[in-house]
Motif scaffolding. Structure first.
Motif, PDB file in Angstrom:
ATOM      1  N   ALA A  52      54.767 -15.241  53.139  1.00 23.08           N
ATOM      2  CA  ALA A  52      55.078 -16.303  52.116  1.00 23.08           C
ATOM      3  C   ALA A  52      54.829 -15.868  50.933  1.00 23.08           C
ATOM      4  O   ALA A  52      53.660 -15.297  50.404  1.00 23.08           O
ATOM      5  CB  ALA A  52      54.215 -17.397  52.391  1.00 23.08           C
ATOM      6  N   GLY A  53      55.621 -16.041  50.002  1.00 21.76           N
ATOM      7  CA  GLY A  53      55.488 -15.662  48.476  1.00 21.76           C
ATOM      8  C   GLY A  53      55.595 -14.181  47.952  1.00 21.76           C
ATOM      9  O   GLY A  53      55.350 -13.899  46.833  1.00 21.76           O
ATOM     10  N   GLU A  54      55.832 -13.193  48.994  1.00 17.37           N
ATOM     11  CA  GLU A  54      56.049 -12.035  48.239  1.00 17.37           C
ATOM     12  C   GLU A  54      57.328 -11.185  48.394  1.00 17.37           C
ATOM     13  O   GLU A  54      58.270 -11.865  49.228  1.00 17.37           O
ATOM     14  CB  GLU A  54      55.022 -10.885  49.362  1.00 17.37           C
ATOM     15  N   VAL A  55      57.582 -10.467  47.419  1.00 19.95           N
ATOM     16  CA  VAL A  55      58.843 -10.037  47.436  1.00 19.95           C
ATOM     17  C   VAL A  55      58.761  -8.481  47.837  1.00 19.95           C
ATOM     18  O   VAL A  55      58.097  -7.667  47.256  1.00 19.95           O
ATOM     19  CB  VAL A  55      59.350 -10.110  45.884  1.00 19.95           C
ATOM     20  N   VAL A  56      59.600  -8.065  48.664  1.00 18.30           N
ATOM     21  CA  VAL A  56      59.383  -6.814  49.356  1.00 18.30           C
ATOM     22  C   VAL A  56      60.887  -6.093  49.180  1.00 18.30           C
ATOM     23  O   VAL A  56      61.898  -6.561  49.378  1.00 18.30           O
ATOM     24  CB  VAL A  56      59.203  -6.998  50.872  1.00 18.30           C
ATOM     25  N   GLY A  57      60.687  -4.728  48.712  1.00 23.06           N
ATOM     26  CA  GLY A  57      62.023  -3.890  48.425  1.00 23.06           C
ATOM     27  C   GLY A  57      62.146  -3.119  49.945  1.00 23.06           C
ATOM     28  O   GLY A  57      61.008  -2.414  50.520  1.00 23.06           O
ATOM     29  N   ILE A  58      63.183  -2.836  50.541  1.00 20.95           N
ATOM     30  CA  ILE A  58      63.373  -1.964  51.654  1.00 20.95           C
ATOM     31  C   ILE A  58      64.461  -1.065  51.259  1.00 20.95           C
ATOM     32  O   ILE A  58      65.583  -1.560  50.914  1.00 20.95           O
ATOM     33  CB  ILE A  58      63.869  -2.642  53.093  1.00 20.95           C
ATOM     34  N   VAL A  59      64.163   0.120  51.079  1.00 24.82           N
ATOM     35  CA  VAL A  59      65.138   1.209  50.583  1.00 24.82           C
ATOM     36  C   VAL A  59      65.412   2.478  51.755  1.00 24.82           C
ATOM     37  O   VAL A  59      64.638   2.501  52.829  1.00 24.82           O
ATOM     38  CB  VAL A  59      64.582   2.069  49.333  1.00 24.82           C
ATOM     39  N   GLY A  60      66.465   2.936  51.725  1.00 23.55           N
ATOM     40  CA  GLY A  60      66.727   4.060  52.603  1.00 23.55           C
ATOM     41  C   GLY A  60      68.107   4.747  52.075  1.00 23.55           C
ATOM     42  O   GLY A  60      68.947   4.109  51.587  1.00 23.55           O
ATOM     43  N   GLU A  61      68.312   5.800  52.651  1.00 21.99           N
ATOM     44  CA  GLU A  61      69.610   6.602  52.203  1.00 21.99           C
ATOM     45  C   GLU A  61      70.676   5.746  53.047  1.00 21.99           C
ATOM     46  O   GLU A  61      70.619   5.054  53.925  1.00 21.99           O
ATOM     47  CB  GLU A  61      69.602   8.088  52.806  1.00 21.99           C
ATOM     48  N   ASN A  62      71.909   5.978  52.548  1.00 26.39           N
ATOM     49  CA  ASN A  62      73.140   5.247  53.226  1.00 26.39           C
ATOM     50  C   ASN A  62      73.025   6.054  54.632  1.00 26.39           C
ATOM     51  O   ASN A  62      73.002   7.034  54.749  1.00 26.39           O
ATOM     52  CB  ASN A  62      74.544   5.700  52.477  1.00 26.39           C
ATOM     53  N   GLY A  63      73.316   4.825  55.517  1.00 27.95           N
ATOM     54  CA  GLY A  63      73.427   5.414  56.850  1.00 27.95           C
ATOM     55  C   GLY A  63      72.102   5.633  57.621  1.00 27.95           C
ATOM     56  O   GLY A  63      72.066   5.981  58.674  1.00 27.95           O
ATOM     57  N   SER A  64      71.064   5.039  56.912  1.00 32.17           N
ATOM     58  CA  SER A  64      69.778   5.178  57.313  1.00 32.17           C
ATOM     59  C   SER A  64      69.407   4.023  58.484  1.00 32.17           C
ATOM     60  O   SER A  64      68.595   4.113  59.061  1.00 32.17           O
ATOM     61  CB  SER A  64      68.681   5.094  56.244  1.00 32.17           C
ATOM     62  N   GLY A  65      70.151   2.874  58.454  1.00 30.29           N
ATOM     63  CA  GLY A  65      70.287   1.765  59.378  1.00 30.29           C
ATOM     64  C   GLY A  65      69.485   0.598  58.619  1.00 30.29           C
ATOM     65  O   GLY A  65      69.252  -0.234  59.317  1.00 30.29           O
ATOM     66  N   LYS A  66      69.744   0.466  57.223  1.00 27.92           N
ATOM     67  CA  LYS A  66      69.125  -0.622  56.588  1.00 27.92           C
ATOM     68  C   LYS A  66      69.988  -2.025  57.167  1.00 27.92           C
ATOM     69  O   LYS A  66      69.322  -2.976  57.414  1.00 27.92           O
ATOM     70  CB  LYS A  66      69.351  -0.465  55.047  1.00 27.92           C
ATOM     71  N   SER A  67      71.211  -1.898  57.169  1.00 25.20           N
ATOM     72  CA  SER A  67      71.951  -3.227  57.545  1.00 25.20           C
ATOM     73  C   SER A  67      71.739  -3.593  59.001  1.00 25.20           C
ATOM     74  O   SER A  67      71.643  -4.782  59.479  1.00 25.20           O
ATOM     75  CB  SER A  67      73.442  -2.816  57.224  1.00 25.20           C
ATOM     76  N   THR A  68      71.482  -2.585  59.880  1.00 26.02           N
ATOM     77  CA  THR A  68      71.299  -2.701  61.177  1.00 26.02           C
ATOM     78  C   THR A  68      69.953  -3.415  61.466  1.00 26.02           C
ATOM     79  O   THR A  68      69.671  -4.370  62.099  1.00 26.02           O
ATOM     80  CB  THR A  68      71.218  -1.401  61.942  1.00 26.02           C
ATOM     81  N   LEU A  69      68.988  -3.015  60.544  1.00 26.30           N
ATOM     82  CA  LEU A  69      67.300  -3.627  60.603  1.00 26.30           C
ATOM     83  C   LEU A  69      67.704  -5.026  59.953  1.00 26.30           C
ATOM     84  O   LEU A  69      67.041  -5.851  60.700  1.00 26.30           O
ATOM     85  CB  LEU A  69      66.683  -2.794  59.536  1.00 26.30           C
ATOM     86  N   MET A  70      68.371  -5.484  58.871  1.00 22.65           N
ATOM     87  CA  MET A  70      68.532  -6.715  58.393  1.00 22.65           C
ATOM     88  C   MET A  70      69.180  -7.502  59.648  1.00 22.65           C
ATOM     89  O   MET A  70      68.797  -8.829  59.649  1.00 22.65           O
ATOM     90  CB  MET A  70      69.647  -6.638  57.179  1.00 22.65           C
TER      91      MET A  70
END
Length: 229
Positions: A52-70
């Motif tokens: 609660a209350g934290e702002v987290v960035g998740i980065v990765g190259e295109n095709g690394s699976g970021k949207s799949t993770l989301m």
């Protein structure tokens, strides 16, 4: 709109706030439809806790699976292995705007508000608040298919927030925003965090690292803390 740069970072997220989302060992493989092409392992054991209350960035190259993770975190996609626990209500702003072109902005708020079991007066209040905050109130009677790309993103963000979720998951949220809207977005994110909402922003690029408490990189299907987070 004011440019209020809210400095964050260097906060011990293990000691602040309750866990509002937890993922442990999430795996996802996409099977190839062609027998001569290999399957694609996208997530190989991704783990994450949001507090609660934290702002987290998740980065990765295109095709690394970021949207799949989301999609796995929000429950739109079932992982092959691992667990995702969502003790808090979740809001999701996907990378692609999942809106109905023939509805107006106000009709879109009513549709999503009903899906969240909100009362009519709660829906109206949320629409008033968010369209004013994101500066697109003058388009409330306009059909979605007649909105600019930036205003479609504003609407997608607004409906993900209208039910006051405890966790807000944002996939490339500010694509198409102009500078003023970009600043307004970060002011809003900071205010949400101050109220106790956990905010996770997925992007291929994080430029203003002091806006985040932590930055994680999705690499080889796993999440790893970056050295300068």
């Amino acid at each position: 709109m004011p440019n209020v740069s809210k400095q964050r970072g260097n906060r011990d997220s293990d000691s602040d706030g309750d866990v509002v989302l937890r993922a442990d060992g999430v795996e996802k493989t996409y099977s190839s439809p062609l027998p001569w092409e290999p399957d694609v392992e996208v997530l190989t054991g991704a783990s994450l806790e949001l507090r609660a209350g934290e702002v987290v960035g998740i980065v990765g190259e295109n095709g690394s699976g970021k949207s799949t993770l989301m999609e796995s975190l929000v429950g739109a996609l079932d992982p092959d292995a691992g667990t995702v626990e969502r003790p808090g209500d979740v809001g999701w702003c996907p990378q692609d705007d999942r809106l109905y072109d023939r509805l107006t902005v106000d009709e879109t708020f009513r549709l999503f508000g009903q899906a969240h079991d909100m009362a009519p007066d709660e829906i109206e209040a949320a629409a008033d608040r968010l369209t004013e905050r994101l500066d697109f109130a003058r388009f409330r009677d306009r059909r979605v298919d007649r909105l600019s790309g930036g205003n479609r993103r504003k609407l997608t963000l607004a409906v993900s927030l209208m039910h006051d979720p405890e966790v807000l998951l944002l996939d490339e949220p500010y694509t198409g925003f102009d500078w003023e809207t970009y600043l307004a977005f970060w002011d809003l994110a900071a205010d949400l965090a101050e109220r106790g909402t956990a905010v996770a922003v997925i992007s291929h690029l994080v430029s203003e690292r002091d806006r985040f408490d932590r930055i994680l990189e999705l690499r080889d299907g796993r999440l790893e803390a970056t050295d300068d987070a």
